[in-house]
Design a protein around this motif. Structure first.
Motif: not given
Length: 53
Positions: A3-11
């Motif tokens: 989830d953190a990886a996905a959020a970082a990618q979106r960011g």
């Protein structure tokens, strides 16, 4: 961690719409729009690597 990886990618992707006010990108003004911040990409890659391990 995924989830953190996905959020970082979106960011990271969202930084393409920003106009830099500081740093090297600030010197090119509007020409920097559409370019993803390399530091944000680095953080996204870091979290992606951690989610795989």
């Amino acid at each position: 961690m995924r989830d953190a990886a996905a959020a970082a990618q979106r960011g990271a992707e969202s930084t393409a719409q920003l106009l830099a006010r500081r740093g090297r990108a600030s010197y090119v003004g509007e020409h920097a729009r559409g370019v993803i911040d390399p530091g944000a990409v680095t953080v996204a890659v870091f979290f992606e690597a951690g989610s795989v391990a």
